[in-house]
Design a protein around this motif. Structure first.
Motif, PDB file in Angstrom:
ATOM      1  N   PRO A  94       0.797  -1.235   0.000  1.00  9.41           N
ATOM      2  CA  PRO A  94       0.000   0.000   0.000  1.00  9.41           C
ATOM      3  C   PRO A  94       0.825   1.278   0.000  1.00  9.41           C
ATOM      4  O   PRO A  94       0.315   2.339  -0.380  1.00  9.41           O
ATOM      5  N   GLN A  95       2.092   1.217   0.387  1.00 12.05           N
ATOM      6  CA  GLN A  95       2.945   2.404   0.358  1.00 12.05           C
ATOM      7  C   GLN A  95       3.196   2.905  -1.060  1.00 12.05           C
ATOM      8  O   GLN A  95       3.616   4.054  -1.247  1.00 12.05           O
ATOM      9  N   LEU A  96       2.960   2.062  -2.059  1.00 15.02           N
ATOM     10  CA  LEU A  96       3.248   2.465  -3.433  1.00 15.02           C
ATOM     11  C   LEU A  96       2.447   3.681  -3.865  1.00 15.02           C
ATOM     12  O   LEU A  96       2.873   4.422  -4.755  1.00 15.02           O
ATOM     13  N   SER A  97       1.301   3.892  -3.263  1.00 13.80           N
ATOM     14  CA  SER A  97       0.471   5.033  -3.666  1.00 13.80           C
ATOM     15  C   SER A  97       0.980   6.354  -3.104  1.00 13.80           C
ATOM     16  O   SER A  97       0.607   7.424  -3.590  1.00 13.80           O
ATOM     17  N   GLU A  98       1.849   6.280  -2.107  1.00 11.81           N
ATOM     18  CA  GLU A  98       2.425   7.503  -1.536  1.00 11.81           C
ATOM     19  C   GLU A  98       3.731   7.140  -0.844  1.00 11.81           C
ATOM     20  O   GLU A  98       3.755   6.758   0.318  1.00 11.81           O
ATOM     21  N   LEU A  99       4.823   7.290  -1.575  1.00  7.25           N
ATOM     22  CA  LEU A  99       6.120   6.832  -1.107  1.00  7.25           C
ATOM     23  C   LEU A  99       7.087   8.008  -1.082  1.00  7.25           C
ATOM     24  O   LEU A  99       7.027   8.894  -1.932  1.00  7.25           O
ATOM     25  N   MET A 100       7.976   8.028  -0.117  1.00  3.63           N
ATOM     26  CA  MET A 100       8.997   9.070  -0.040  1.00  3.63           C
ATOM     27  C   MET A 100      10.375   8.461  -0.288  1.00  3.63           C
ATOM     28  O   MET A 100      10.654   7.348   0.148  1.00  3.63           O
ATOM     29  N   ALA A 101      11.232   9.213  -0.976  1.00  4.31           N
ATOM     30  CA  ALA A 101      12.585   8.735  -1.258  1.00  4.31           C
ATOM     31  C   ALA A 101      13.541   9.910  -1.236  1.00  4.31           C
ATOM     32  O   ALA A 101      13.208  11.017  -1.681  1.00  4.31           O
ATOM     33  N   SER A 102      14.734   9.673  -0.720  1.00  3.47           N
ATOM     34  CA  SER A 102      15.746  10.721  -0.675  1.00  3.47           C
ATOM     35  C   SER A 102      16.363  10.927  -2.051  1.00  3.47           C
ATOM     36  O   SER A 102      16.224  10.096  -2.950  1.00  3.47           O
ATOM     37  N   GLU A 103      17.072  12.026  -2.203  1.00  2.00           N
ATOM     38  CA  GLU A 103      17.734  12.335  -3.470  1.00  2.00           C
ATOM     39  C   GLU A 103      18.771  11.266  -3.818  1.00  2.00           C
ATOM     40  O   GLU A 103      18.872  10.841  -4.970  1.00  2.00           O
ATOM     41  N   ARG A 104      19.517  10.806  -2.836  1.00  2.00           N
ATOM     42  CA  ARG A 104      20.540   9.797  -3.078  1.00  2.00           C
ATOM     43  C   ARG A 104      19.917   8.466  -3.484  1.00  2.00           C
ATOM     44  O   ARG A 104      20.374   7.801  -4.412  1.00  2.00           O
ATOM     45  N   LEU A 105      18.837   8.083  -2.796  1.00  2.00           N
ATOM     46  CA  LEU A 105      18.191   6.810  -3.097  1.00  2.00           C
ATOM     47  C   LEU A 105      17.583   6.819  -4.486  1.00  2.00           C
ATOM     48  O   LEU A 105      17.644   5.834  -5.224  1.00  2.00           O
TER      49      LEU A 105
ATOM     50  N   TYR B 160      17.062  16.947  -1.099  1.00  2.00           N
ATOM     51  CA  TYR B 160      15.654  16.954  -1.492  1.00  2.00           C
ATOM     52  C   TYR B 160      14.983  15.644  -1.116  1.00  2.00           C
ATOM     53  O   TYR B 160      15.603  14.584  -1.098  1.00  2.00           O
ATOM     54  N   LEU B 161      13.704  15.753  -0.818  1.00  2.00           N
ATOM     55  CA  LEU B 161      12.880  14.583  -0.543  1.00  2.00           C
ATOM     56  C   LEU B 161      11.819  14.514  -1.631  1.00  2.00           C
ATOM     57  O   LEU B 161      11.115  15.499  -1.896  1.00  2.00           O
ATOM     58  N   TYR B 162      11.698  13.342  -2.269  1.00  2.00           N
ATOM     59  CA  TYR B 162      10.771  13.189  -3.383  1.00  2.00           C
ATOM     60  C   TYR B 162       9.568  12.346  -2.967  1.00  2.00           C
ATOM     61  O   TYR B 162       9.704  11.345  -2.265  1.00  2.00           O
ATOM     62  N   TYR B 163       8.392  12.794  -3.407  1.00  3.38           N
ATOM     63  CA  TYR B 163       7.156  12.057  -3.157  1.00  3.38           C
ATOM     64  C   TYR B 163       6.798  11.307  -4.436  1.00  3.38           C
ATOM     65  O   TYR B 163       6.655  11.912  -5.507  1.00  3.38           O
ATOM     66  N   LEU B 164       6.660  10.005  -4.312  1.00  4.53           N
ATOM     67  CA  LEU B 164       6.422   9.156  -5.474  1.00  4.53           C
ATOM     68  C   LEU B 164       5.044   8.516  -5.416  1.00  4.53           C
ATOM     69  O   LEU B 164       4.511   8.244  -4.346  1.00  4.53           O
ATOM     70  N   SER B 165       4.496   8.254  -6.592  1.00  9.65           N
ATOM     71  CA  SER B 165       3.241   7.510  -6.685  1.00  9.65           C
ATOM     72  C   SER B 165       3.121   6.961  -8.102  1.00  9.65           C
ATOM     73  O   SER B 165       3.974   7.199  -8.960  1.00  9.65           O
ATOM     74  N   TYR B 166       2.045   6.212  -8.340  1.00 10.31           N
ATOM     75  CA  TYR B 166       1.802   5.698  -9.685  1.00 10.31           C
ATOM     76  C   TYR B 166       1.626   6.861 -10.649  1.00 10.31           C
ATOM     77  O   TYR B 166       0.994   7.866 -10.311  1.00 10.31           O
ATOM     78  N   PRO B 167       2.137   6.751 -11.878  1.00  4.85           N
ATOM     79  CA  PRO B 167       1.940   7.840 -12.834  1.00  4.85           C
ATOM     80  C   PRO B 167       0.501   7.959 -13.329  1.00  4.85           C
ATOM     81  O   PRO B 167       0.017   9.058 -13.576  1.00  4.85           O
ATOM     82  N   ASN B 168      -0.193   6.823 -13.471  1.00  4.60           N
ATOM     83  CA  ASN B 168      -1.522   6.859 -14.077  1.00  4.60           C
ATOM     84  C   ASN B 168      -2.282   5.564 -13.779  1.00  4.60           C
ATOM     85  O   ASN B 168      -1.773   4.677 -13.094  1.00  4.60           O
ATOM     86  N   LYS B 169      -3.480   5.479 -14.330  1.00  8.08           N
ATOM     87  CA  LYS B 169      -4.333   4.323 -14.057  1.00  8.08           C
ATOM     88  C   LYS B 169      -3.781   3.051 -14.688  1.00  8.08           C
ATOM     89  O   LYS B 169      -3.929   1.960 -14.134  1.00  8.08           O
ATOM     90  N   GLU B 170      -3.153   3.167 -15.856  1.00  5.24           N
ATOM     91  CA  GLU B 170      -2.590   1.977 -16.491  1.00  5.24           C
ATOM     92  C   GLU B 170      -1.636   1.250 -15.548  1.00  5.24           C
ATOM     93  O   GLU B 170      -1.738   0.036 -15.335  1.00  5.24           O
TER      94      GLU B 170
END
Length: 515
Positions: free
Chosen positions: A299-310, A343-353
C-alpha cells in the motif's frame, strides 16, 4: 567531406514520412548542443529515447531535408557534418560476458563500415573503441559524436543474477572509460538508459557526464505534453474522451510538466481502445520478487517518499525497491521538498494503467490465483453495488484459499499483517476501486479506506495466532471510532474487520457493521 560521409538508415526519417505522428522535440537537440558536450538521460523503456537519439544522429549528419518545418530547420548549422558513432544495445537480448563482448565488437565493426574507417585493434580491451574515435576524427577533420542508446540493457537482461550483473558491469566500465581522456576529439556524447548506476560502479568513470534525468528544463524531452498531444493528434482525437486518455496514459513527471507515455498514445490511436499497452511489453517479475524479499508494504506504493541519493542511482550491491520502481517507470515524482540534506521526493503511480496493471500483477504473484482474480473482482464489484457487504468476506476467503503451502514456507512475509493488507490492497487497486492506504485520522490510522460509489468501507487487518480466536480487527474499529473522519460525506459507512490465522494462513474471521 559532405559527399563521403554516409548517413545510414534512419528511424527518424521513417517517422517523418507520417508528420502528424511526429512531435517536434528538436528544440531540445539545439539546447543540448548549445549548453554542453557530455550528457546522460534516464527514462523508462519504450519512452522515445531511441527516436531522440536517432534525431540527434540525423542532425549531426546534416540531413536538413528531414527537418523541414521543425524547429531545428532554422536553428542549426547545416554547413557542417560530423562523424557519428552510434552504439545501440536495445536490439538484442544479451546473456553472459562473452555474448556481450561479441556484440560490442559487432557494433564497433558496423560503425567502421558506416564511417569508412578500419581499426587495427580487434580486441575490446585493446581500445578498439578509442581507435575508432581517433580515426574518424582524422578522416573527417571534425570532432566525433558518440551516441550510446540503452547503455544499461546488458545489465537489465541479467537483472535477476546479481553476480552476473557485476561481471557485465565491469566489462561496460572498461568499454566506456575510453571516452574520458578523448575530450579534444569529441563534439558531443549522449548515453541513454533506464538505470543510472551508483557512482562507485559504471559511473565512476563517467562522472564527467551531465545527468539531465531530473533537470526541469529537459523534463519533457521524451513523452508528449498535453499541448503536444492535442495539437499533433488533433484530428485523431476529435471524437475521443480526452479525460479518460489522460487518466490512463499521462502523469509521468521528472520535476517538470507531466507527460504521456508515447508508446501508449500511438497504440491507442491505432487500436482505438484503452488497454495497458506499455505495461504488457514487460514483465516486472524481478521487481515483485524484490518487494517480497524486502517485506515491502505494497500500500505504500500510492504515496512513497525517497531521498535524493536513493532516487538518483542504482547500486548493484544494495538494490532498493524505491529506486527500481522509479527508474523503470512504475512510480513517478508527484512532489518534491527541500530538506537540509538535499531533497525529498514524493512518489506515486503515474496513471491508471500502471496502478491497475501493476497491482493485478502483484496480487497474482502473491496469491497464485491467475485468471480467477478477475472473476473474484467481478463478483465483489457486483455485490458492493447491490449493497451485499457479506460478499467481501466470501471473496477474500476465496482469494487466500488454495495458495500452495510451499509458497508460505518460502516467504516469511506471509506471517505479517502487511502481507494480507498488501494482497487486499493490490486486489482492490487492480479492480479499479478508490483505495486510501494508511488513512490518517486524529484518532489513529485506518489500515485501508475503500470508497465505492456512495459507500465508504473502513477496514482493519489483524493476524491472530490460532484459528478460532475471538475477532480482534472489528473490536479495534469499534473502539477507535475512525469513522468520525467521514461524517455526512457518504450515503453509507461500513466498518469491516479481517482476522487472518497465522496458523492456517487464511481468513479466520470476517465481521462488518453498518453505521
Amino acid at each position: 567531406m559532405k559527399k563521403n560521409l554516409p548517413i545510414g538508415i534512419s528511424s527518424f526519417e521513417k517517422i517523418r514520412s507520417e508528420p502528424y505522428y511526429y512531435v517536434d522535440k528538436t528544440p531540445f537537440v539545439a539546447k543540448l548542443v548549445e549548453e554542453g558536450t557530455y550528457y546522460f538521460l534516464s527514462r523508462p523503456r519504450r519512452f522515445g529515447k531511441s527516436l531522440f537519439v536517432d534525431t540527434l544522429k540525423q542532425a549531426f549528419f546534416g540531413r536538413k531535408e528531414l527537418f523541414q518545418g521543425l524547429y531545428l530547420e532554422k536553428n542549426w548549422d547545416w554547413s557542417v557534418r560530423y562523424p557519428v558513432i552510434h552504439i545501440d544495445f536495445g536490439g538484442r537480448t544479451l546473456k553472459g560476458e562473452e555474448h556481450l563482448i561479441t556484440y560490442i565488437l559487432e557494433q564497433l565493426e558496423k560503425n567502421q563500415e558506416t564511417l569508412g574507417v578500419s581499426c587495427s585493434e580487434k580486441d575490446l580491451y585493446d581500445s578498439c573503441f578509442e581507435e575508432l574515435i581517433l580515426k574518424s576524427y582524422e578522416k573527417y577533420k571534425q570532432k566525433v559524436v558518440v551516441l550510446v542508446d540503452e547503455y544499461d540493457k546488458p545489465i537489465l537482461d541479467c537483472i535477476e543474477d546479481r553476480e552476473a550483473i557485476k561481471r557485465i558491469r565491469d566489462i561496460l566500465v572498461k568499454f566506456y572509460i575510453v571516452l574520458k581522456p578523448l575530450d579534444r576529439y569529441l563534439k558531443f556524447v549522449l548515453l541513454t538508459g533506464v538505470l543510472k548506476f551508483y557512482m562507485s560502479s559504471i559511473f565512476s568513470g563517467l562522472n564527467f557526464l551531465n545527468d539531465i534525468t531530473l533537470s526541469r528544463k529537459y523534463s519533457t524531452i521524451c513523452g508528449f505534453t498535453q499541448e503536444e498531444l492535442e495539437e499533433v493528434f488533433k484530428e485523431e482525437l476529435q471524437d475521443k474522451d480526452l479525460k479518460l486518455i489522460k487518466c490512463w496514459y499521462n502523469g509521468y513527471s521528472w520535476l517538470g510538466e507531466p507527460v504521456y507515455n508515447p508508446f501508449d498514445v500511438l497504440l491507442y490511436l491505432k487500436e482505438r481502445q484503452i488497454q495497458p499497452y506499455w505495461f504488457e511489453t514487460g514483465t516486472p517479475s524481478f521487481l515483485i520478487k524484490l518487494l517480497v524479499e524486502k517485506k515491502f508494504y505494497i500500500p505504500q506504493l500510492s504515496e512513497l517518499m525517497a531521498s535524493e541519493r536513493l532516487l538518483g542511482s542504482f547500486d548493484v550491491d544494495f538494490i532498493e525497491p524505491e529506486n527500481l520502481l522509479f527508474q523503470t517507470g512504475y512510480l513517478t515524482i508527484k512532489g518534491v521538498e527541500e530538506i537540509p540534506s538535499g531533497y525529498l521526493y514524493y512518489l506515486s503511480y503515474p496513471n491508471k494503467e500502471v496502478r491497475v496493471s501493476l497491482n493485478n500483477y502483484i496480487v497474482d504473484y502473491l496469491t497464485r490465483k491467475g485468471p480467477e482474480s478477475a472473476r473474484l473482482t467481478l463478483k465483489l464489484t457486483r455485490a458492493l453495488r447491490e449493497g451485499r457487504v457479506s460478499a467481501f468476506g466470501e471473496v477474500l476467503k476465496a482469494l487466500f484459499s488454495g495458495i500452495p503451502y510451499e509458497w508460505y514456507r518460502s516467504n516469511e512475509i506471509a506471517g505479517y499483517e502487511g502481507y494480507y493488507a498488501s494482497v487486499v490492497y493490490s486486489f482492490l487497486e487492480g479492480a479499479g476501486f478508490e483505495v486510501i492506504p494508511e488513512d490518517y485520522t486524529s484518532l489513529g490510522r485506518i489500515d485501508l479506506t475503500i470508497i465505492f460509489e456512495e459507500r465508504c468501507f473502513i477496514v482493519e487487518f489483524k493476524v491472530v495466532e490460532m484459528e478460532g480466536e475471538s475477532p480482534k480487527a472489528i473490536e479495534k474499529l469499534k473502539e477507535k471510532g475512525y469513522h468520525q473522519k467521514y461524517p455526512g460525506r457518504f450515503k453509507e459507512i461500513y466498518l469491516i474487520g479481517f482476522d487472518f490465522s497465522k496458523e492456517k494462513k487464511t481468513l479466520s474471521n470476517f465481521d462488518w457493521i453498518k453505521l
